[in-house]
Design an enzyme around this catalytic site. Structure first.
Site, short mmCIF file in Angstrom:
data_model
loop_
_atom_site.label_atom_id
_atom_site.label_comp_id
_atom_site.label_asym_id
_atom_site.label_seq_id
_atom_site.Cartn_x
_atom_site.Cartn_y
_atom_site.Cartn_z
N TYR A 101 0.86 -1.19 0.00
CA TYR A 101 0.00 0.00 0.00
C TYR A 101 0.89 1.23 0.00
O TYR A 101 1.82 1.33 0.80
CB TYR A 101 -0.88 0.00 1.26
N GLU A 190 -3.65 7.44 -3.98
CA GLU A 190 -3.50 6.20 -3.22
C GLU A 190 -3.38 5.01 -4.17
O GLU A 190 -4.15 4.91 -5.12
CB GLU A 190 -4.73 6.01 -2.32
#
Ligand code: GDP
Ligand code: MN
Length: 380
Positions: A101, A190
């Site tokens: 991530y 993101e």
């Protein structure tokens, strides 16, 4: 402004962040054609402005073009947390060895961009943060100094990425993400998951992208990406008419002139025990047409049960506003009661005009507090 996954990936591509090749489709047959062009296994992905599509059944693998068509049929029309799927992104499927991530977001508290990186990607980042805060490496960037490569290394070691090949690629992506974030005037970029393939290749498998609305004028190409059909009717109307409009979830529609007075009106509604359904700022002009436009936008929101109309005349003249209200009542069918508080320039003339009109669903009040009380009462 939020971007769809495929739009975010297009921007990633412009800044050299690796993604998989893909095609857009709005019909099952197009999904099939896209799968034929791409060749091999593909992944059919719902394009909606919300996350968690995988869990909701909005992301499916397909081994052949007919299977892609079939999956597209299943996903199109699906309701994912209130967002109906109308567009699909058909992408060459990736083999996944690891899911990381990586994000860069604007930390308002610190007034600086904040990186977050963890090897526990793919899942909800909030869950990871709750379970083990230290699993996420965090780092702020000084916007004047800009991003420095040593910061990228610090992030990578902080997250515990040990493989030299991965380190090199993730470092490169971290740097490019900063360029992308600044270059697109983003509030959030993101990548979840940032994958490592079994062959050791790193790329962005998903994208979540928010652009600062106030900077959109600098990016006409991005502004064009806005999908008006994804917005409720009244928001579309507001945009068309150039009205400042914000949707909330109560029952009193709030209309004021100037941001300060409008916000105070929203507060006042809460103060007397109600909740605003939305608010609309008429701005400094407050012409009759402006009033009509704003009332049209506010009343298109089905949650509105009463309207608090709060005007303090400066440049805006009370008589002009009053005429606007009456004209709006003639042109539109407004069923909700309108509570009006007029003060400032030509307020007496304005109140006189409203008084003489003697309209059934108009409720003039002398103060802001009384207007809020009356509007909340009428909404009950
Ligand atoms: P989200 O659920 O909205 O965050 O959508 P993502 O694009 O992140 O996809 C969710 C999950 O689907 C990923 O975490 C992967 O596990 C899986 N997925 C997505 N694309 C692929 C792919 O190309 N190959 C494989 N094997 N899985 C994929
Ligand atoms: Mn994701």
């Amino acid at each position: 402004m939020d971007l769809y996954e495929h739009q975010g990936k297009e921007l990633f591509g412009r800044f050299g962040i690796p993604t998989s090749e893909g095609r857009l489709a709005t019909m099952p047959q197009e999904a099939r054609a896209a799968a034929e062009e791409l060749g091999g296994e593909v992944v059919v992905k719902a394009q909606v402005l919300t996350g968690g599509r995988g869990k909701a059944g909005g992301i499916k693998l397909a081994g052949s073009p007919p299977a892609a068509e079939e999956r597209a049929r299943e996903i199109l029309g699906l309701d994912i947390r209130g967002h109906v799927v109308r567009k699909l992104w058909i992408e060459r499927a990736s083999d996944i060895a690891k899911e990381y991530y990586l994000s860069l977001t604007f930390d308002r508290g610190e007034k600086r961009p904040l990186y977050m990186l963890t090897t526990e990607g793919g899942v909800d980042i909030e869950e990871v943060a709750e379970r083990d805060r230290d699993a996420i490496a965090r780092l702020h960037v000084d916007p004047l100094e800009g991003f420095q490569p040593y910061q990228g290394r610090r992030l990578i070691y902080g997250a515990g990425i040990a493989d030299p090949g991965e380190q090199k690629q993730v470092l490169d992506i971290i740097g490019k993400l900063y360029a992308c974030f600044i270059g697109a005037d983003a509030m959030l970029c993101e990548i979840n998951p940032l994958i490592v393939t079994p062959g050791g290749e790193v790329r962005a498998l998903d994208s979540k992208f928010t652009i600062d609305d106030s900077a959109l004028f600098r990016h006409p190409d991005i502004a064009e990406m806005r999908d008006l059909s994804a917005y409720p009717e009244e928001e579309r109307k507001a945009r068309e008419k150039g009205v400042t409009y914000v949707k909330l979830d109560g029952e009193v529609g709030v209309l004021g002139n100037g941001a300060g007075l409008t916000m105070s009106s929203v507060d006042m509604v809460s103060f007397v025990g109600g909740r605003a359904a939305n608010f609309c700022d008429l701005g400094g002009g407050g012409s009759a047409q402006g009033v009509i436009d704003a009332l049209e936008v506010i009343t298109a929101d089905p949650q509105v049960r009463s309207i608090m109309f709060n005007i303090f005349g400066g440049i805006t003249r009370g008589d002009e506003v009053a005429r606007g209200i009456l004209q709006a009542l003639e042109e539109l069918t407004i069923e909700q009661p309108i509570v009006v508080r007029l003060d400032g320039t030509n307020a007496d003339e304005g109140r006189q005009i409203l008084h003489e009109a003697d309209a059934a669903n108009l409720y003039p009040e002398a103060t802001m507090l009384d207007a809020a009380k009356r509007a909340v009462e009428l909404a009950a």
